[in-house]
Scaffold this active site. Structure first.
Site, mmCIF file in Angstrom:
data_model
loop_
_atom_site.group_PDB
_atom_site.id
_atom_site.type_symbol
_atom_site.label_atom_id
_atom_site.label_comp_id
_atom_site.label_asym_id
_atom_site.label_seq_id
_atom_site.Cartn_x
_atom_site.Cartn_y
_atom_site.Cartn_z
ATOM 1 N N ASP A 169 57.065 44.926 106.945
ATOM 2 C CA ASP A 169 56.781 43.544 105.929
ATOM 3 C C ASP A 169 58.441 42.626 106.347
ATOM 4 O OD1 ASP A 169 57.314 42.501 102.984
ATOM 5 O OD2 ASP A 169 59.208 42.431 103.806
ATOM 6 N N GLU A 242 52.824 42.811 109.089
ATOM 7 C CA GLU A 242 52.879 41.874 108.476
ATOM 8 C C GLU A 242 53.116 40.383 109.396
ATOM 9 O OE1 GLU A 242 53.639 38.823 103.979
ATOM 10 O OE2 GLU A 242 55.327 40.114 105.493
HETATM 11 C C1 NOJ Z 1 56.557 39.667 102.130
HETATM 12 C C2 NOJ Z 1 55.501 40.514 101.253
HETATM 13 O O1 NOJ Z 1 54.484 41.244 101.072
HETATM 14 C C3 NOJ Z 1 55.995 40.245 100.148
HETATM 15 O O2 NOJ Z 1 55.425 40.393 98.347
HETATM 16 C C4 NOJ Z 1 57.527 39.969 99.754
HETATM 17 O O3 NOJ Z 1 57.445 38.943 98.062
HETATM 18 C C5 NOJ Z 1 58.269 39.312 101.087
HETATM 19 N N1 NOJ Z 1 58.107 39.681 101.971
HETATM 20 C C6 NOJ Z 1 59.880 39.759 101.214
HETATM 21 O O4 NOJ Z 1 60.225 41.068 101.468
#
Ligand code: NOJ
Length: 521
Positions: A169, A242
């Site tokens: 993430d 991500e």
């Molecule tokens: C990316 C995640 O996909 C999202 O849902 C989240 O709010 C943020 N990172 C913070 O962790």
């Protein structure tokens, strides 16, 4: 699991299911080595992994290393006193001009991605802490070697349980500018600053995003994860990133080098989030990821839990299902790994709350009404047209309302129907697994001056090439393709109901948003 197996899925990325106060629906983790009781127990999780494995499906966990919950024991300790051993596990700073009685001002202009200052004052220890996301998600300090060890321990914990890997993430935000310099203000086309949906001055994020420090961290995590390949758990674990990045060069760096590999599959968000059916842009971006990542495997993604669903970003409200065939063809018929979001395969629609008092996602409250938050893409899976769409028992209130479209958009209505979107997805996935050119072949763009139809060829040695033509318009189109040294004869592998079987690739007729996929003879 049986449904996913039938669809052809071979790995599931679970969004975080660890114990969490659920401020950010699991992305605020208070214990990385357990399962939130509302989902079950560690034993249930092991059962899930085992049952998935029986069906050749791997379970991937979400690994949140940028921040923890403010209720995590590390942060509880950290904020308890300035001399606590965990103090430097997080990002603490003095206020500007702080005195014994006055907290002064925030250290700089950095903003949270979810609105307003990224600094939160802690009265007890009289310092600010940094949070890139919600106030309840303090960023950890990656300059502290103990953080590296702590996350390696967590990663090992899950790998030993047999997970197939992780989706990392917010991985590009691990580091911030050590000099704490202000972000630059973004100017509009008239050279003026402007306010974003949260009412804050729009800023760049060059001081808090995509700093070079992330690369050594990922090299370290990859090397660590690779040590868990053993006879008990054969096969490489997959590390997914991500990675929202500005260009292909930055994406290429996320794979690392053969000596120092990083992600197996950093997400390409440049193709999938064009958010406009524009042939030239798709041709350019698909070509970028074909040629610009040093032969590594692309990971294409068009949809997730943070963005409005496909209908809202690509649909026209009239031909949404046809347009989803167009999108899914780009996803599955291109070289690389395909990632999609639950419900895409049946055409679930974005259904945002209509009243502020119904909003669950805090960003929807801060941004209302310009940004309604992410509830609209997180509604229950639509299994059937019965009560609660079959997601939960009748009479139970699910955490978000079931969209009214569930009456017609649901698994039961689409499974086994030859012309349904579900069957389209299933067929594309089957082709990706069984047809050699479709599975591994290189992508070569064809007919590159055509601005209405996107065509490409997949080719690999020892197997027939596959051509794909996708009509990006509501008007019928005819394309004429030519491939050197090929007869032009073609055998249909898949086509939308409105496309005809061509006798030659020099004459492919496509109806409204029509798709044709054929194997060269
Ligand atoms: C990316 C995640 O996909 C999202 O849902 C989240 O709010 C943020 N990172 C913070 O962790």
């Amino acid at each position: 699991l049986d449904y996913l197996k039938d669809l052809g899925v071979d790995a599931i990325w679970l969004s975080p299911c660890y114990p969490s106060p659920q401020v950010d629906f699991g992305y605020d983790i208070s214990d990385y080595k357990n399962i939130d009781p509302q989902y079950g127990t560690l034993k249930d999780f092991d059962h899930l992994v085992a049952e998935a494995e029986k069906r050749h499906i791997r379970i991937l966990m979400d690994m949140v290393m940028n921040h923890t919950s403010d209720k995590h024991e590390w942060f509880v300790q950290s904020r308890s006193s300035r001399t606590n051993p965990y103090r430097d596990w997080y990002m603490w700073q003095d206020g500007k001009g702080e005195t014994a009685t006055d907290k002064g001002q925030v250290p700089n202009n950095w903003q949270s991605d979810f609105g307003h200052s990224a600094w939160e004052w802690d009265e007890k220890t009289r310092q600010y802490y940094y949070h890139k996301f919600y106030i309840q998600q303090p960023d950890v300090n990656w300059d502290n070697p103990k953080i590296h060890e702590a996350f390696k321990d967590i990663i090992g914990f899950w790998l030993k349980r047999g997970v197939g890997g992780f989706r990392f993430d917010a991985i590009t935000t691990l580091y911030e500018d050590p000099q704490l310099r202000d972000e630059d203000i973004v100017l509009d086309k008239d050279g003026k600053s402007y306010l974003n949906a949260y009412g804050d001055i729009a800023l760049n994020d060059t001081r808090t995003n995509n700093l070079p420090g992330t690369h050594p961290v990922m090299q370290e995590m990859r090397a660590w994860s690779d040590t868990f390949n053993s006879s008990k758990f054969p096969g490489t674990r997959v590390l997914i990133g991500e990675t929202y990045l500005p260009n292909i060069g930055e994406l290429a760096k996320q794979y690392g080098t053969p000596d120092k590999p990083e992600f197996h599959l950093p997400m390409d968000t440049q193709v999938g989030f064009i958010n406009k059916l524009d042939v030239a842009q798709f041709r350019a971006k698909l070509n970028d990821v074909e040629t610009g990542v040093n032969g590594n495997i692309p990971l294409l993604v068009f949809d997730n839990h943070d963005n409005a669903r496909l209908d809202a970003r690509y649909g026209d409200g009239v031909h949404d299902t046809d347009i989803q065939r167009v999108i899914s063809t780009m996803l599955f018929a291109s070289r690389g790994t395909a990632l999609f979001y639950y419900g895409d395969e049946i055409g679930m629609k974005t259904t945002p709350p209509t009243r502020k008092e119904d909003v669950k996602d805090p960003v929807g409250l801060t941004g209302w009404p310009k940004d309604k938050g992410r509830d609209g893409e997180r509604t229950p899976m639509q299994w059937n047209a019965g009560p609660n769409a079959g997601f939960t028992s009748a009479g139970v209130t699910p955490w978000l309302p079931v969209p009214p479209t569930a009456a017609t958009v649901n698994v039961k209505a689409e499974e086994g129907q030859p012309d349904s979107l579900f069957t389209w997805y299933q067929t594309l996935i089957r082709l990706k697994k069984t047809n050699p050119a479709f599975a591994h072949g290189d992508n070569l763009m064809l007919d590159t001056s055509n601005m209405k139809v996107l065509s490409w060829m997949r080719q690999t040695s020892g197997a027939p090439s596959v051509i794909v033509s996708v009509n990006f318009t509501a008007d019928p189109q005819t394309v004429s393709l030519s491939v050197p040294n090929a007869s032009g004869n073609v055998k249909t592998l898949l086509k939308t109901p409105n496309a005809t079987d061509p006798t030659s690739i020099s004459q492919i007729q496509l109806g409204t948003y029509g798709v044709y996929i054929g194997e060269l003879q």
